[in-house]
Design a protein around this motif. Structure first.
Motif, PDB file in Angstrom:
ATOM      1  N   THR A 168      -7.469   0.719  -4.927  1.00  0.00           N
ATOM      2  CA  THR A 168      -6.043   0.701  -4.586  1.00  0.00           C
ATOM      3  C   THR A 168      -5.165   0.196  -5.728  1.00  0.00           C
ATOM      4  O   THR A 168      -3.956   0.376  -5.703  1.00  0.00           O
ATOM      5  CB  THR A 168      -5.783  -0.196  -3.356  1.00  0.00           C
ATOM      6  OG1 THR A 168      -6.136  -1.554  -3.693  1.00  0.00           O
ATOM      7  CG2 THR A 168      -6.553   0.281  -2.145  1.00  0.00           C
TER       8      THR A 168
ATOM      9  N   ASP B 209      -8.716  -4.946  -6.310  1.00  0.00           N
ATOM     10  CA  ASP B 209      -9.330  -3.739  -5.752  1.00  0.00           C
ATOM     11  C   ASP B 209      -9.080  -2.578  -6.715  1.00  0.00           C
ATOM     12  O   ASP B 209      -7.950  -2.131  -6.873  1.00  0.00           O
ATOM     13  CB  ASP B 209      -8.719  -3.447  -4.385  1.00  0.00           C
ATOM     14  CG  ASP B 209      -9.372  -2.277  -3.668  1.00  0.00           C
ATOM     15  OD1 ASP B 209      -9.859  -1.344  -4.338  1.00  0.00           O
ATOM     16  OD2 ASP B 209      -9.369  -2.291  -2.429  1.00  0.00           O
TER      17      ASP B 209
ATOM     18  N   ALA C  65       1.081   3.920  -3.086  1.00  0.00           N
ATOM     19  CA  ALA C  65       0.735   5.323  -2.806  1.00  0.00           C
ATOM     20  C   ALA C  65       1.905   6.253  -3.125  1.00  0.00           C
ATOM     21  O   ALA C  65       1.711   7.316  -3.722  1.00  0.00           O
ATOM     22  CB  ALA C  65       0.316   5.480  -1.345  1.00  0.00           C
TER      23      ALA C  65
ATOM     24  N   GLU D  30       0.831  -1.209   0.000  1.00  0.00           N
ATOM     25  CA  GLU D  30       0.000   0.000   0.000  1.00  0.00           C
ATOM     26  C   GLU D  30       0.859   1.250   0.000  1.00  0.00           C
ATOM     27  O   GLU D  30       0.596   2.200  -0.734  1.00  0.00           O
ATOM     28  CB  GLU D  30      -0.957   0.034   1.206  1.00  0.00           C
ATOM     29  CG  GLU D  30      -2.130  -0.889   1.100  1.00  0.00           C
ATOM     30  CD  GLU D  30      -1.823  -2.256   1.714  1.00  0.00           C
ATOM     31  OE1 GLU D  30      -0.668  -2.491   2.141  1.00  0.00           O
ATOM     32  OE2 GLU D  30      -2.742  -3.088   1.743  1.00  0.00           O
TER      33      GLU D  30
END
Length: 126
Positions: free
Chosen positions: A98, A95, A76, A72
């Motif tokens: 994300t 997903d 990001a 993650e």
């Protein structure tokens, strides 16, 4: 024997200057060596070469990847640098918010470099 030797990836680039800018600006990487034959990068003890070639972006599979501890955070961070991740809404366990695929045994995300080469991040579960 090959099993005792370090392996490396080679990625083609139609425009080597554009590729160099992508790896520097989006991925934060600087070439360790730059020759007319290509750019050599080192990451975590491994190396890869981006070389002038006509077949850039022809692979539909992951051509090189990085193993990460926190997918993650890596996704990001790369998105903040302008990297656009692939989306596979048809895949179960993907997903679309994300851009992370989580089938249970690992988690992965994919993006293309400036030349269309498919690159990936993977976080293996312990």
């Amino acid at each position: 024997m090959l099993k005792d030797l370090r392996a490396h990836a080679t990625l083609p680039a139609t425009d080597l200057a554009r590729a160099k800018a992508f790896y520097r600006d989006q991925l934060g990487l600087e070439p360790e060596e730059e020759t007319p034959g290509g750019l050599t990068y080192r990451c975590g003890g491994a190396m890869f070469v981006v070389y002038p070639g006509r077949n850039a972006g022809s692979g539909l599979h992951t051509q090189m990847g990085w193993t990460v501890e926190d997918i993650e955070a890596e996704v990001a961070g790369l998105k903040a640098r302008g990297v656009e991740f692939e989306s596979y809404p048809q895949m179960p366990d993907f997903d679309t918010v994300t851009n992370i695929f989580s089938p249970g045994y690992m988690r992965a995300a994919w993006f293309r470099d400036s030349e269309g080469n498919m690159l990936g991040l993977v976080q293996f579960h312990p």
